[in-house]
Design a protein around this motif. Structure first.
Motif, PDB file in Angstrom:
ATOM      1  N   ARG A 148       0.893  -0.992   0.615  1.00 34.78           N
ATOM      2  CA  ARG A 148       0.354  -0.002  -0.173  1.00 34.78           C
ATOM      3  C   ARG A 148       0.855   1.273  -0.217  1.00 34.78           C
ATOM      4  NH1 ARG A 148      -2.713  -3.201  -1.409  1.00 34.78           N
ATOM      5  NH2 ARG A 148      -4.981  -3.899  -0.311  1.00 34.78           N
ATOM      6  N   TYR A 149       0.427   2.252  -0.431  1.00 35.09           N
ATOM      7  CA  TYR A 149       1.049   3.603  -0.538  1.00 35.09           C
ATOM      8  C   TYR A 149       0.019   4.900  -0.749  1.00 35.09           C
ATOM      9  CZ  TYR A 149       4.093   1.201  -4.182  1.00 35.09           C
ATOM     10  OH  TYR A 149       4.463   0.349  -4.449  1.00 35.09           O
ATOM     11  N   SER A 150       0.513   5.575   0.317  1.00 33.55           N
ATOM     12  CA  SER A 150       0.342   6.750   0.958  1.00 33.55           C
ATOM     13  C   SER A 150       0.584   8.090   1.467  1.00 33.55           C
ATOM     14  CB  SER A 150      -0.425   6.617   2.770  1.00 33.55           C
ATOM     15  OG  SER A 150       0.677   6.129   3.415  1.00 33.55           O
ATOM     16  N   PHE A 151       0.756   8.620   0.906  1.00 40.30           N
ATOM     17  CA  PHE A 151       0.864  10.435   1.312  1.00 40.30           C
ATOM     18  C   PHE A 151       1.147  11.503   2.494  1.00 40.30           C
ATOM     19  CE2 PHE A 151       1.177   9.019  -3.049  1.00 40.30           C
ATOM     20  CZ  PHE A 151       1.787   9.592  -3.571  1.00 40.30           C
ATOM     21  N   VAL A 152       2.460  11.616   3.238  1.00 44.47           N
ATOM     22  CA  VAL A 152       2.588  12.453   4.746  1.00 44.47           C
ATOM     23  C   VAL A 152       3.168  13.294   4.617  1.00 44.47           C
ATOM     24  CG1 VAL A 152       1.881  10.098   6.775  1.00 44.47           C
ATOM     25  CG2 VAL A 152       3.729  11.278   5.948  1.00 44.47           C
TER      26      VAL A 152
END
Length: 250
Positions: A148-152
């Motif tokens: 999974r990929y996410s941005f912070v």
């Protein structure tokens, strides 16, 4: 900028008279503009604090008068330049902002809800620039294996994260469905193979039984056509003779 010498005081006095501001405001403007009188005048104009001179200013110094009379033109020109920036300045500002955001925000890579590593978005951009389709294909394929990929970061990227989560969920769902279909197909193939094996065993058994029956029939047939021995013929003659005598006596 310090305000302890006479030159600084003269600048504050001139700025105070020309902009009709307090000593404190004039000093703050000069400090903000590194002691440049003209920039300080423009600075106060932008802040809306310039109210014009308190009284008509007269000077025997023609150079000072000329500089004072040109201040409004400088202010107007500065405002015009700032309100109508060139394409180059706009593009430069946009690139600078994008570059800063690419450093302030990060891509987080997780596997089965466990964070593995994070990298600045700038690195992700460079990866796509240099590897193009290969990087995109790698990202898409990894979604099918619970990556999974996410941005912070400093910016609000929740909308992008929702899209990434939906893409990951769809990939996982498709993967599970494909696996279930593959398992069902393999089970059907295995069952068909077992059924064919049983059929072959039954056919082989019937063929063996038929062959055994054929051998037995051949053996019996060969025994029935075997030539009779002399003793067998004597016995048959005696039996036939006794049968004839019995018929005569009757």
């Amino acid at each position: 900028m310090g305000c302890n010498n006479m030159d600084d005081f003269d600048k504050i006095e001139k700025l105070r008279q020309r902009a009709n501001v307090s000593y404190s405001e004039a000093g703050d403007a000069l400090r903000a503009c590194n002691g440049d009188l003209l920039d300080a005048m423009v600075y106060l104009e932008r802040l809306g604090k310039v109210r014009g001179p308190e009284q008509p200013s007269f000077s025997t110094d023609s150079q000072e008068k000329t500089s004072y009379e040109n201040v409004p033109e400088v202010v107007v020109r500065s405002q015009t330049e700032n309100t109508d920036p060139s394409f180059g300045s706009q593009l430069g500002h946009l690139l600078k902002t994008a570059f800063q955001k690419s450093l302030d925000n990060y891509l987080v890579v997780s596997h089965k809800n466990e964070e593995k590593f994070r990298i600045p978005i700038l690195v992700l951009i460079l990866a796509f620039l240099f590897f193009n389709i290969a990087a995109l294909i790698a990202v898409i394929i990894s979604l099918f294996f619970d990556v999974r990929y996410s941005f912070v970061g400093k910016d609000d990227l929740s909308s992008v994260n929702r899209v990434m989560e939906q893409a990951g969920s769809k990939a996982t769902e498709w993967m599970h469905e494909s696996y279930a279909k593959q398992q069902a197909k393999e089970a059907q193939q295995k069952e068909a193979q077992q059924r064919e094996a049983r059929q072959r065993e039954e056919a082989a058994f019937r063929a063996a039984k038929k062959n055994e029956d054929t051998k037995n029939d051949t053996k019996n047939s060969s025994e029935s056509i075997r030539p009779k021995t002399f003793a067998e013929k004597e016995v048959e003659d005696l039996v036939r003779k006794y049968d004839e005598e019995d018929k005569k006596n009757k």
